[in-house]
Design a protein around this motif. Structure first.
Motif, PDB file in Angstrom:
ATOM      1  N   LYS A  73       5.354  -2.693   0.058  1.00  0.00           N
ATOM      2  CA  LYS A  73       4.737  -1.494  -0.511  1.00  0.00           C
ATOM      3  C   LYS A  73       4.250  -0.651   0.650  1.00  0.00           C
ATOM      4  CE  LYS A  73       3.528  -3.794  -4.704  1.00  0.00           C
ATOM      5  NZ  LYS A  73       2.704  -3.909  -5.831  1.00  0.00           N
ATOM      6  N   VAL A  74       4.133   0.630   0.413  1.00  0.00           N
ATOM      7  CA  VAL A  74       3.688   1.520   1.478  1.00  0.00           C
ATOM      8  C   VAL A  74       2.166   1.645   1.420  1.00  0.00           C
ATOM      9  CG1 VAL A  74       3.840   3.858   2.414  1.00  0.00           C
ATOM     10  CG2 VAL A  74       5.865   2.783   1.420  1.00  0.00           C
ATOM     11  N   HIS A  75       1.541   1.358   2.544  1.00  0.00           N
ATOM     12  CA  HIS A  75       0.097   1.480   2.681  1.00  0.00           C
ATOM     13  C   HIS A  75      -0.218   2.255   3.947  1.00  0.00           C
ATOM     14  CE1 HIS A  75       0.307  -2.120   0.106  1.00  0.00           C
ATOM     15  NE2 HIS A  75      -0.844  -1.692  -0.364  1.00  0.00           N
ATOM     16  N   ASP A  76      -1.376   2.840   3.966  1.00  0.00           N
ATOM     17  CA  ASP A  76      -1.915   3.362   5.207  1.00  0.00           C
ATOM     18  C   ASP A  76      -2.810   2.271   5.768  1.00  0.00           C
ATOM     19  OD1 ASP A  76      -0.695   5.846   4.930  1.00  0.00           O
ATOM     20  OD2 ASP A  76      -2.425   6.752   3.946  1.00  0.00           O
ATOM     21  N   ALA A  77      -2.663   1.998   7.047  1.00  0.00           N
ATOM     22  CA  ALA A  77      -3.515   1.019   7.714  1.00  0.00           C
ATOM     23  C   ALA A  77      -4.529   1.798   8.539  1.00  0.00           C
ATOM     24  CB  ALA A  77      -2.686   0.091   8.594  1.00  0.00           C
ATOM     25  N   LEU A  91      -6.442  -1.707   4.496  1.00  0.00           N
ATOM     26  CA  LEU A  91      -5.190  -1.295   3.874  1.00  0.00           C
ATOM     27  C   LEU A  91      -5.469  -0.529   2.584  1.00  0.00           C
ATOM     28  CD1 LEU A  91      -2.905  -4.442   4.249  1.00  0.00           C
ATOM     29  CD2 LEU A  91      -2.823  -2.318   5.553  1.00  0.00           C
ATOM     30  N   GLU A  93      -3.733   2.423  -0.316  1.00  0.00           N
ATOM     31  CA  GLU A  93      -2.479   3.012  -0.772  1.00  0.00           C
ATOM     32  C   GLU A  93      -2.234   4.288   0.012  1.00  0.00           C
ATOM     33  OE1 GLU A  93      -1.875   3.412  -4.962  1.00  0.00           O
ATOM     34  OE2 GLU A  93      -2.770   1.464  -5.367  1.00  0.00           O
ATOM     35  N   GLU A  94      -0.980   4.598   0.205  1.00  0.00           N
ATOM     36  CA  GLU A  94      -0.606   5.763   0.992  1.00  0.00           C
ATOM     37  C   GLU A  94      -1.321   7.021   0.485  1.00  0.00           C
ATOM     38  OE1 GLU A  94       3.503   7.557   2.812  1.00  0.00           O
ATOM     39  OE2 GLU A  94       3.555   6.779   0.778  1.00  0.00           O
ATOM     40  N   GLY A  95      -2.024   7.676   1.403  1.00  0.00           N
ATOM     41  CA  GLY A  95      -2.719   8.912   1.079  1.00  0.00           C
ATOM     42  C   GLY A  95      -4.053   8.740   0.381  1.00  0.00           C
ATOM     43  N   GLU A  96      -4.459   7.519   0.106  1.00  0.00           N
ATOM     44  CA  GLU A  96      -5.712   7.260  -0.621  1.00  0.00           C
ATOM     45  C   GLU A  96      -6.878   7.203   0.365  1.00  0.00           C
ATOM     46  OE1 GLU A  96      -8.474   6.994  -3.002  1.00  0.00           O
ATOM     47  OE2 GLU A  96      -6.578   6.783  -4.057  1.00  0.00           O
ATOM     48  N   TRP A  99     -11.928   3.877   0.319  1.00  0.00           N
ATOM     49  CA  TRP A  99     -11.854   2.501   0.789  1.00  0.00           C
ATOM     50  C   TRP A  99     -12.179   1.498  -0.314  1.00  0.00           C
ATOM     51  CZ3 TRP A  99     -14.337   2.032   6.317  1.00  0.00           C
ATOM     52  CH2 TRP A  99     -13.648   2.870   7.198  1.00  0.00           C
ATOM     53  N   SER A 102      -9.131  -0.246  -1.511  1.00  0.00           N
ATOM     54  CA  SER A 102      -8.317  -0.914  -0.483  1.00  0.00           C
ATOM     55  C   SER A 102      -8.009  -2.351  -0.894  1.00  0.00           C
ATOM     56  CB  SER A 102      -9.071  -0.925   0.854  1.00  0.00           C
ATOM     57  OG  SER A 102     -10.222  -1.745   0.763  1.00  0.00           O
TER      58      SER A 102
END
Length: 159
Positions: A73-77, A91, A93-96, A99, A102
């Motif tokens: 899955k795509v996440h922002d780290a 971690l 979700e992308e663009g979220e 926190w 997370s």
């Protein structure tokens, strides 16, 4: 890669950090054109929390949760710290930007990780992380996950 004998090799997958044993005859030489690229996988740990190792109490459940909701899955780290090539990350979700949604926060709320009390005591600890204490308290009250043993988390400092 490590030779085990009898035509067998132990191979490290740098993307997932796992090892497997393979027959030497099944390996192929990497094309020279690909050798110019540095490996891009990074060792990471979930920031501000402790997660049990796979062989410890609730470890298999934490591993399963992370694989289900974290892999493929795509996440922002959000990198909080880097020490000795180990990234401490949150971690999301992308663009979220929140926190509280997370993977770190969800694992704490499911009792699959505990807040790092040393990090919480540090005056530089972000307010968003301090708010995760309520998730931990709720998991403890429900006696779920790591808190199943009379409300005492079972994660040691080396996990």
């Amino acid at each position: 890669m490590q030779t085990l004998g009898q035509g067998k090799l132990e191979v490290l997958f740098i993307d997932y950090g796992s090892y497997t044993t393979v027959n030497a005859e099944n390996l192929r030489k990497l094309p020279a054109s690909l050798l110019q690229y540095e490996p891009s996988a990074k060792r990471c740990t979930l920031a501000y929390m402790k997660v049990p190792r796979k062989e410890k109490f609730q470890g298999p459940e934490a591993d399963k949760y992370l694989r289900r909701y974290g892999l493929n899955k795509v996440h922002d780290a959000i990198v909080v710290e880097e020490t000795n090539n180990l990234l401490s990350v949150i971690l999301v979700e992308e663009g979220e930007p929140d926190w509280s949604t997370s993977i770190n926060a969800f694992m704490i709320s499911e009792g699959l990780g505990s807040l790092d009390q040393d990090a919480l005591a540090d005056e530089s600890c972000p307010e968003e992380v301090i708010e995760w204490q309520s998730y931990s308290d709720e998991a403890r009250e429900k006696l779920i996950g790591l808190w199943a043993n009379d409300g005492n988390a079972a994660v040691s400092d080396d996990e």
